[in-house]
Design a protein around this motif. Sequence first.
Motif, PDB file in Angstrom:
ATOM      1  N   UNK A   1     -12.434   9.333 -17.528  1.00 39.48           N
ATOM      2  CA  UNK A   1     -12.617  10.408 -18.503  1.00 39.48           C
ATOM      3  C   UNK A   1     -11.595  10.341 -19.618  1.00 39.48           C
ATOM      4  N   UNK A   2     -10.306  10.600 -19.307  1.00 42.91           N
ATOM      5  CA  UNK A   2      -9.279  10.640 -20.348  1.00 42.91           C
ATOM      6  C   UNK A   2      -8.855   9.240 -20.788  1.00 42.91           C
ATOM      7  N   UNK A   3      -9.005   8.258 -19.898  1.00 42.64           N
ATOM      8  CA  UNK A   3      -8.585   6.877 -20.158  1.00 42.64           C
ATOM      9  C   UNK A   3      -7.077   6.741 -20.325  1.00 42.64           C
ATOM     10  N   UNK A   4      -6.332   7.772 -19.888  1.00 41.49           N
ATOM     11  CA  UNK A   4      -4.879   7.671 -19.939  1.00 41.49           C
ATOM     12  C   UNK A   4      -4.404   6.542 -19.027  1.00 41.49           C
ATOM     13  N   UNK A   5      -3.366   5.844 -19.480  1.00 45.32           N
ATOM     14  CA  UNK A   5      -2.773   4.803 -18.642  1.00 45.32           C
ATOM     15  C   UNK A   5      -2.002   5.455 -17.491  1.00 45.32           C
TER      16      UNK A   5
ATOM     17  N   UNK B   1       0.804  -1.220   0.000  1.00 46.13           N
ATOM     18  CA  UNK B   1       0.000   0.000   0.000  1.00 46.13           C
ATOM     19  C   UNK B   1       0.837   1.270   0.000  1.00 46.13           C
ATOM     20  N   UNK B   2       2.160   1.129  -0.161  1.00 44.40           N
ATOM     21  CA  UNK B   2       3.004   2.325  -0.150  1.00 44.40           C
ATOM     22  C   UNK B   2       2.570   3.264  -1.265  1.00 44.40           C
ATOM     23  N   UNK B   3       2.245   4.520  -0.930  1.00 39.79           N
ATOM     24  CA  UNK B   3       1.809   5.454  -1.974  1.00 39.79           C
ATOM     25  C   UNK B   3       2.988   5.927  -2.805  1.00 39.79           C
ATOM     26  N   UNK B   4       2.705   6.352  -3.988  1.00 38.62           N
ATOM     27  CA  UNK B   4       3.740   6.886  -4.857  1.00 38.62           C
ATOM     28  C   UNK B   4       3.084   7.508  -6.071  1.00 38.62           C
ATOM     29  N   UNK B   5       3.790   8.371  -6.749  1.00 37.77           N
ATOM     30  CA  UNK B   5       3.193   9.022  -7.915  1.00 37.77           C
ATOM     31  C   UNK B   5       2.961   8.032  -9.045  1.00 37.77           C
ATOM     32  N   UNK B   6       1.768   8.066  -9.607  1.00 42.53           N
ATOM     33  CA  UNK B   6       1.467   7.236 -10.768  1.00 42.53           C
ATOM     34  C   UNK B   6       2.060   7.891 -12.004  1.00 42.53           C
ATOM     35  N   UNK B   7       2.655   7.094 -12.850  1.00 40.30           N
ATOM     36  CA  UNK B   7       3.329   7.612 -14.037  1.00 40.30           C
ATOM     37  C   UNK B   7       2.486   7.397 -15.278  1.00 40.30           C
ATOM     38  N   UNK B   8       2.522   8.372 -16.179  1.00 37.79           N
ATOM     39  CA  UNK B   8       1.929   8.200 -17.495  1.00 37.79           C
ATOM     40  C   UNK B   8       2.821   7.281 -18.317  1.00 37.79           C
ATOM     41  N   UNK B   9       2.283   6.755 -19.420  1.00 34.43           N
ATOM     42  CA  UNK B   9       3.021   5.790 -20.223  1.00 34.43           C
ATOM     43  C   UNK B   9       4.336   6.373 -20.726  1.00 34.43           C
ATOM     44  N   UNK B  10       4.323   7.638 -21.132  1.00 34.88           N
ATOM     45  CA  UNK B  10       5.545   8.262 -21.623  1.00 34.88           C
ATOM     46  C   UNK B  10       6.589   8.437 -20.531  1.00 34.88           C
TER      47      UNK B  10
END
Length: 234
Positions: A155-159, A117-126
């Motif tokens: 909404x955006x459906x970005x990974x 459960x360690x939080x961390x920033x989610x990264x975009x595919x790029x």
Amino acid sequence: MSLRPVDLARKAGVSTQAVRNYEAAGILPAAPRTESGYRQYDREHLQALLTYRALAPGFGGEVSTAIMRAAHDGDEATALRLIDASHAGLHEQRLATDAASEALGAAAEEFLDEPRAVPGPALLVGELAAQLGVKTSTLRVWEAAELLSPEREPGTKYRRYGPLQVRDARIINMLRQGRYGFEQIRPVLEGLRRTGSTEALRAAVAERRAAHDRRGRAMLHGAALLDDFLARHA
């Protein structure tokens, strides 16, 4: 000794069409023809074919073809350079497997040590692709192979790749650099996710090292036949 194409094919365990293809590729020396146009092979053609067949498992078809062409041209130096380059390439693969094994061990320990459960920033595919040094299309291929499962933004459906997906991607990337196939990678990830076990990881590394050993033995066998072929035609 005069051999028909079918005789040569039987002795080498290949088809007559393969014999013709090998001759056209320069793996066999050109065969003389009878007045009626039939090819006539001899002991030299048989030895060349058996030598190529022994070389191919260790050196690959393309390199083995180049080696045989050089041998037929009397260019022993080029043949030996190709042998040396292939041995050097196998050595580099062994080193890459060792490095991947160490890095994967560290990554697996990180996977086990960090709470899920360690939080961390989610990264975009790029962003993840840039971090790993791969193309964004590569990440999509891994996703299509069901190795990665990024979340989608509403909404955006970005990974979006969270900490667990990032760790998975790192492990996949290191295994791919070690030339592991998807079917070898899948049980590694499943074991880590399901039980936290690194057993599949150790098995994958062991199999990769065994493959290096098998190729090394095949190269020795092929090189031995090539040495005999070169000695007979010096």
